[in-house]
Enzyme design. Sequence first.
Site, PDB file in Angstrom:
ATOM      1  N   SER A 168      40.510  72.154 -14.073  1.00  0.00           N
ATOM      2  CA  SER A 168      39.941  72.413 -15.400  1.00  0.00           C
ATOM      3  C   SER A 168      39.379  71.136 -16.027  1.00  0.00           C
ATOM      4  CB  SER A 168      41.001  73.036 -16.312  1.00  0.00           C
ATOM      5  OG  SER A 168      42.133  72.201 -16.404  1.00  0.00           O
TER       6      SER A 168
ATOM      7  N   ASP B 277      47.883  66.178 -11.539  1.00  0.00           N
ATOM      8  CA  ASP B 277      48.977  66.917 -12.168  1.00  0.00           C
ATOM      9  C   ASP B 277      49.990  65.964 -12.780  1.00  0.00           C
ATOM     10  OD1 ASP B 277      48.121  69.625 -11.400  1.00  0.00           O
ATOM     11  OD2 ASP B 277      48.361  68.819  -9.382  1.00  0.00           O
TER      12      ASP B 277
ATOM     13  N   LYS C  16      48.875  65.576  -6.955  1.00  0.00           N
ATOM     14  CA  LYS C  16      47.720  66.454  -7.086  1.00  0.00           C
ATOM     15  C   LYS C  16      47.952  67.714  -6.244  1.00  0.00           C
ATOM     16  CE  LYS C  16      43.645  64.889  -6.796  1.00  0.00           C
ATOM     17  NZ  LYS C  16      43.371  65.933  -7.816  1.00  0.00           N
TER      18      LYS C  16
ATOM     19  N   GLY D  28      47.733  71.017  -7.702  1.00  0.00           N
ATOM     20  CA  GLY D  28      48.044  72.204  -8.505  1.00  0.00           C
ATOM     21  C   GLY D  28      47.012  73.296  -8.289  1.00  0.00           C
ATOM     22  N   GLY D  29      45.797  72.886  -7.977  1.00  0.00           N
ATOM     23  CA  GLY D  29      44.726  73.859  -7.714  1.00  0.00           C
ATOM     24  C   GLY D  29      44.533  74.124  -6.230  1.00  0.00           C
TER      25      GLY D  29
ATOM     26  N   GLU E 239      40.543  66.941  -1.389  1.00  0.00           N
ATOM     27  CA  GLU E 239      40.555  65.870  -2.404  1.00  0.00           C
ATOM     28  C   GLU E 239      40.968  64.543  -1.759  1.00  0.00           C
ATOM     29  OE1 GLU E 239      41.584  68.640  -6.302  1.00  0.00           O
ATOM     30  OE2 GLU E 239      43.209  67.638  -5.271  1.00  0.00           O
TER      31      GLU E 239
ATOM     32  N   LYS F 176      49.909  64.363 -18.597  1.00  0.00           N
ATOM     33  CA  LYS F 176      50.012  64.100 -17.160  1.00  0.00           C
ATOM     34  C   LYS F 176      50.711  62.769 -16.839  1.00  0.00           C
ATOM     35  CE  LYS F 176      47.513  67.810 -16.302  1.00  0.00           C
ATOM     36  NZ  LYS F 176      46.184  67.800 -15.767  1.00  0.00           N
TER      37      LYS F 176
HETATM   38  C1  5RP Z   1      43.587  70.468  -7.833  1.00  0.00           C
HETATM   39  C2  5RP Z   1      44.106  69.243  -8.496  1.00  0.00           C
HETATM   40  C3  5RP Z   1      43.783  69.054  -9.936  1.00  0.00           C
HETATM   41  O1  5RP Z   1      43.160  67.823 -10.100  1.00  0.00           O
HETATM   42  C4  5RP Z   1      45.052  69.087 -10.737  1.00  0.00           C
HETATM   43  O2  5RP Z   1      45.729  70.296 -10.458  1.00  0.00           O
HETATM   44  C5  5RP Z   1      44.770  68.972 -12.231  1.00  0.00           C
HETATM   45  O3  5RP Z   1      44.158  70.130 -12.678  1.00  0.00           O
HETATM   46  P1  5RP Z   1      43.742  70.333 -14.188  1.00  0.00           P
HETATM   47  O4  5RP Z   1      42.630  69.396 -14.477  1.00  0.00           O
HETATM   48  O5  5RP Z   1      43.313  71.797 -14.236  1.00  0.00           O
HETATM   49  O6  5RP Z   1      44.947  70.088 -15.049  1.00  0.00           O
HETATM   50  O7  5RP Z   1      44.757  68.425  -7.917  1.00  0.00           O
HETATM   51  O8  5RP Z   1      44.058  70.593  -6.534  1.00  0.00           O
END
Ligand code: 5RP
Length: 218
Positions: free
Chosen positions: A30, A84, A94, A96-97, A103, A121
Amino acid sequence: MSQNLAKQAAARAAIKYIEDDSIVGVGTGSTVNFFIDALAEIKGRIEGAVSSSEASTERLKSHGIPVYDLNAVDSIPVYVDGADESNRYLQLIKGGGAALTREKIVTAVAEKFVCIADPSKVVGCLGEFPLPVEVIPMARSHVARQLVKLGGDPVYREGVITDNGNIILDVYNMKIEKPIEMETAINQIVGVVTNGLFAEKGADVLLIGKEDGEVEIL
Ligand code: 5RP
């Protein structure tokens, strides 16, 4: 929502790190979505982007930003991505997505990793956020047993298949006091593709956006 204002402030601040006529490395999430929207405003200044996920690729293309295959580019001066968690040494969790592997690959190629985040964070010790581990599907139970031996409580992320066709185990209850050692140990487990610790190679700059629009640079 005030957290979105903070994410947007960090994302917009990352634009000044972008070099003219370069290929920009673009992460996922996001916060990065705000960065992609800001990048669209200067798209005439860049050659294009390399993306770390199908979701970011789609958003970049929707703005008319060319997206290149990583194998087709010589260099990525700057990679911009969220996190994260970050500690004060800019070591990150990292994934979370679920985009952690791509990455990490783009991070490895990039000359500079600019991390964008909101204040929630930033932590003293990594591990409150469950650590994502991308795993080859047939190795799920084996990897989970090894993660328990390392002190964590792995939980299968139901319904999630990564862009690479693998599954995610989220490891709870790990206080990660030695992030580089833990990153290495988890990567040694057969069946692990990669884990969400970015400690061996963390961020080079951390931009912490605030809801009033201010940005702290670490
Ligand atoms: C995705 C990631 C994102 O960078 C991490 O989850 C942060 O997400 P957000 O900007 O939605 O808080 O590592 O794999």
